[in-house]
Design a protein around this motif. Structure first.
Motif, PDB file in Angstrom:
ATOM      1  N   LYS A  67       0.856  -1.167  -0.097  1.00 46.48           N
ATOM      2  CA  LYS A  67      -0.028  -0.034   0.088  1.00 46.48           C
ATOM      3  C   LYS A  67       0.835   1.284   0.086  1.00 46.48           C
ATOM      4  CE  LYS A  67      -3.886   2.154   2.200  1.00 46.48           C
ATOM      5  NZ  LYS A  67      -4.592   2.244   3.420  1.00 46.48           N
ATOM      6  N   ALA A  68       0.797   1.832  -1.155  1.00 50.42           N
ATOM      7  CA  ALA A  68       1.808   2.995  -1.262  1.00 50.42           C
ATOM      8  C   ALA A  68       1.468   3.918  -2.481  1.00 50.42           C
ATOM      9  CB  ALA A  68       3.212   2.679  -1.493  1.00 50.42           C
ATOM     10  N   ASP A  69       1.943   5.191  -2.478  1.00 53.59           N
ATOM     11  CA  ASP A  69       1.679   6.098  -3.723  1.00 53.59           C
ATOM     12  C   ASP A  69       2.971   5.757  -4.681  1.00 53.59           C
ATOM     13  OD1 ASP A  69       1.827   8.400  -5.490  1.00 53.59           O
ATOM     14  OD2 ASP A  69       0.460   9.297  -3.842  1.00 53.59           O
ATOM     15  N   ILE A  70       2.693   5.839  -6.044  1.00 56.83           N
ATOM     16  CA  ILE A  70       3.798   5.491  -6.909  1.00 56.83           C
ATOM     17  C   ILE A  70       4.623   6.507  -7.017  1.00 56.83           C
ATOM     18  CG2 ILE A  70       2.265   3.637  -8.393  1.00 56.83           C
ATOM     19  CD1 ILE A  70       2.005   6.425 -10.290  1.00 56.83           C
ATOM     20  N   ARG A  71       4.315   7.662  -6.371  1.00 59.00           N
ATOM     21  CA  ARG A  71       5.086   8.840  -6.460  1.00 59.00           C
ATOM     22  C   ARG A  71       6.402   8.640  -5.336  1.00 59.00           C
ATOM     23  NH1 ARG A  71       0.459  13.127  -7.043  1.00 59.00           N
ATOM     24  NH2 ARG A  71      -0.279  11.650  -5.350  1.00 59.00           N
ATOM     25  N   ASN A  72       6.171   7.670  -4.706  1.00 60.90           N
ATOM     26  CA  ASN A  72       7.480   7.143  -3.685  1.00 60.90           C
ATOM     27  C   ASN A  72       8.741   6.812  -4.545  1.00 60.90           C
ATOM     28  OD1 ASN A  72       9.262   6.001  -1.957  1.00 60.90           O
ATOM     29  ND2 ASN A  72       7.500   5.254  -0.569  1.00 60.90           N
ATOM     30  N   PHE A  73       9.276   7.607  -5.048  1.00 64.22           N
ATOM     31  CA  PHE A  73      10.265   7.080  -6.223  1.00 64.22           C
ATOM     32  C   PHE A  73      11.449   6.240  -5.799  1.00 64.22           C
ATOM     33  CE2 PHE A  73       8.538  11.163  -7.871  1.00 64.22           C
ATOM     34  CZ  PHE A  73       7.535  10.371  -8.834  1.00 64.22           C
ATOM     35  N   ARG A  74      11.820   6.106  -4.447  1.00 65.26           N
ATOM     36  CA  ARG A  74      12.689   5.372  -3.711  1.00 65.26           C
ATOM     37  C   ARG A  74      12.288   4.100  -3.797  1.00 65.26           C
ATOM     38  NH1 ARG A  74      15.438   7.124   1.823  1.00 65.26           N
ATOM     39  NH2 ARG A  74      16.112   9.057   0.437  1.00 65.26           N
ATOM     40  N   LEU A  75      10.893   3.907  -3.232  1.00 69.09           N
ATOM     41  CA  LEU A  75      10.224   2.660  -3.352  1.00 69.09           C
ATOM     42  C   LEU A  75      10.078   1.906  -4.583  1.00 69.09           C
ATOM     43  CD1 LEU A  75       8.849   0.056  -2.059  1.00 69.09           C
ATOM     44  CD2 LEU A  75       6.610   1.649  -2.394  1.00 69.09           C
ATOM     45  N   MET A  76       9.862   2.782  -5.600  1.00 72.59           N
ATOM     46  CA  MET A  76       9.711   2.343  -7.184  1.00 72.59           C
ATOM     47  C   MET A  76      10.936   1.815  -7.765  1.00 72.59           C
ATOM     48  SD  MET A  76       6.451   2.230  -7.605  1.00 72.59           S
ATOM     49  CE  MET A  76       6.707   1.777  -9.423  1.00 72.59           C
ATOM     50  N   LYS A  77      11.926   2.516  -7.367  1.00 71.46           N
ATOM     51  CA  LYS A  77      13.287   2.421  -8.091  1.00 71.46           C
ATOM     52  C   LYS A  77      13.681   0.843  -7.515  1.00 71.46           C
ATOM     53  CE  LYS A  77      18.020   3.882  -8.469  1.00 71.46           C
ATOM     54  NZ  LYS A  77      19.198   4.919  -8.159  1.00 71.46           N
ATOM     55  N   LYS A  78      13.496   0.583  -6.163  1.00 70.42           N
ATOM     56  CA  LYS A  78      13.680  -0.645  -5.641  1.00 70.42           C
ATOM     57  C   LYS A  78      13.153  -1.856  -6.042  1.00 70.42           C
ATOM     58  CE  LYS A  78      14.006  -2.901  -0.969  1.00 70.42           C
ATOM     59  NZ  LYS A  78      13.571  -2.644   0.411  1.00 70.42           N
ATOM     60  N   LEU A  79      11.697  -1.483  -6.369  1.00 70.00           N
ATOM     61  CA  LEU A  79      11.023  -2.580  -6.975  1.00 70.00           C
ATOM     62  C   LEU A  79      11.117  -2.883  -8.260  1.00 70.00           C
ATOM     63  CD1 LEU A  79       7.432  -1.659  -5.405  1.00 70.00           C
ATOM     64  CD2 LEU A  79       8.806  -3.570  -4.564  1.00 70.00           C
ATOM     65  N   ILE A  80      11.377  -1.923  -9.221  1.00 75.68           N
ATOM     66  CA  ILE A  80      11.875  -2.028 -10.479  1.00 75.68           C
ATOM     67  C   ILE A  80      12.940  -3.059 -10.816  1.00 75.68           C
ATOM     68  CG2 ILE A  80      12.752  -0.692 -12.885  1.00 75.68           C
ATOM     69  CD1 ILE A  80      10.673   1.588 -11.787  1.00 75.68           C
ATOM     70  N   GLY A  81      13.994  -2.799  -9.841  1.00 73.18           N
ATOM     71  CA  GLY A  81      15.133  -3.470  -9.973  1.00 73.18           C
ATOM     72  C   GLY A  81      14.774  -4.939  -9.682  1.00 73.18           C
ATOM     73  N   LYS A  82      13.640  -5.527  -8.891  1.00 70.94           N
ATOM     74  CA  LYS A  82      13.386  -6.713  -8.300  1.00 70.94           C
ATOM     75  C   LYS A  82      12.443  -7.543  -9.446  1.00 70.94           C
ATOM     76  CE  LYS A  82      13.808  -6.165  -3.403  1.00 70.94           C
ATOM     77  NZ  LYS A  82      13.352  -6.068  -2.164  1.00 70.94           N
TER      78      LYS A  82
END
Length: 322
Positions: free
Chosen positions: A65-80
């Motif tokens: 549950k998060a906002d896609i504008r949490n770019f630190r989180l998104m960068k981490k998830l994209i890498g996985k």
């Protein structure tokens, strides 16, 4: 070598979906989990908190549950994850008009930043809208080479985002027709669904600008197309495709008359003094994706029957986007 291949196959089965609890996302997430993919969903769970509950049992499903504008989180998830399917957006002309800054931020700017975090291993499947065609020529179908002339802010943000994602080579972009059908996260504001609900509850359809043309597609066909694109990615990548049901290029009045044949005593009232806030008007060609091997197959009549049955039984209010 076997262990290495096993590891590669495991990575390739990891899929990140933003907005995965939404109308299309909840259906897509469910189907991908069923097929054995490892699915991670990022969603604010704004409208329906139960749309993904049935997936909690599965070990190959994860919800953040998060906002896609949490770019630190998104960068981490994209890498996985191998596949990235960004569905999170403010959808539809009315919602975007009411929330202009957020629409630009979520629909366009977040996608622009997301593409900066993509690596060579990533594969992006982006869903935009065919509303970018604006007003089509009278006796001509819009294809992927037709000029884009979006009228609404929603259409403009999605067209701008489409241009951004196509800068990344490993991208497939689908320009969606108007979607209909039942979903784990229901919407009754979409035209076919809305007409079905109104026909059952009010026995009257009030239509303005009845000559406006649209193309339609069932939500399950959208899901099938995305899975087809995952399985045939190299054949489809670096391309834009219209995605709709070719037999469902019809006007608003033709859609209303289809409803009238199925709902006893349904009256159609045409209002001459009211304007559609979304002025798009076009027919669309879906030949390009059909030539690649995918063809939408769920008929408009089947979808209308489905929605009429649902609204005959449903007594709880659906929370729409606006």
């Amino acid at each position: 070598a076997r262990q290495k291949n096993k590891k590669i196959n495991l990575i390739m089965r990891k899929i990140l979906i933003t907005g995965g609890a939404g109308y299309i996302g909840s259906m897509l997430s469910s189907e991908l989990v069923k097929k054995g993919y490892f699915v991670t969903v990022v969603d604010l769970i704004k409208y329906d908190k139960k749309s993904l509950e049935h997936l909690n049992y599965h070990k190959n499903f994860s919800l953040i549950k998060a906002d896609i504008r949490n770019f630190r989180l998104m960068k981490k998830l994209i890498g996985k994850n191998e596949f990235i399917i960004p569905l999170a957006a403010l959808v539809g002309a009315p919602l975007c008009e009411r929330n202009k800054k957020e629409a630009i931020s979520v629909n366009y700017e977040s996608i622009k930043i997301l593409t900066r975090h993509l690596k060579k291993k990533n594969k992006l499947i982006y869903l935009t809208t065919n509303s970018g065609y604006g007003i089509g020529e009278k006796n001509k179908f819009c294809d992927e080479d037709s000029p884009l002339n979006p009228i609404s802010l929603y259409g403009k943000t999605k067209c701008d985002a489409e241009r951004e994602v196509l800068k990344f080579k490993n991208t497939i972009a689908f320009r969606l027709a108007t979607v209909f059908g039942s979903s784990f996260r229901m919407r009754s504001d979409l035209l076919v669904n809305n007409f079905a609900e109104t026909a059952i509850k009010k026995k009257k359809l009030s239509i303005f600008e009845p000559h406006f043309r649209r193309n339609y597609i069932h939500v399950r066909d959208v899901v099938k197309a995305i899975i087809f694109s995952i399985q045939n990615f190299n054949k489809l990548k670096s391309n834009i495709f219209n995605l709709g049901l070719s037999s469902a290029n019809i006007t608003k009045i033709q859609l209303a008359k289809k409803m009238q044949k199925k709902v006893k005593n349904l009256k159609i009232n045409i209002s001459k003094n009211k304007k559609d806030p979304d002025q798009r008007d076009y027919f669309v060609s879906n030949k390009k994706i059909e030539k690649k091997g995918f063809k939408a197959s769920i008929s408009l009549d089947a979808g209308i029957d489905e929605m009429l049955e649902i609204f005959k039984l449903r007594d709880t209010k659906i929370i729409n986007n606006y």
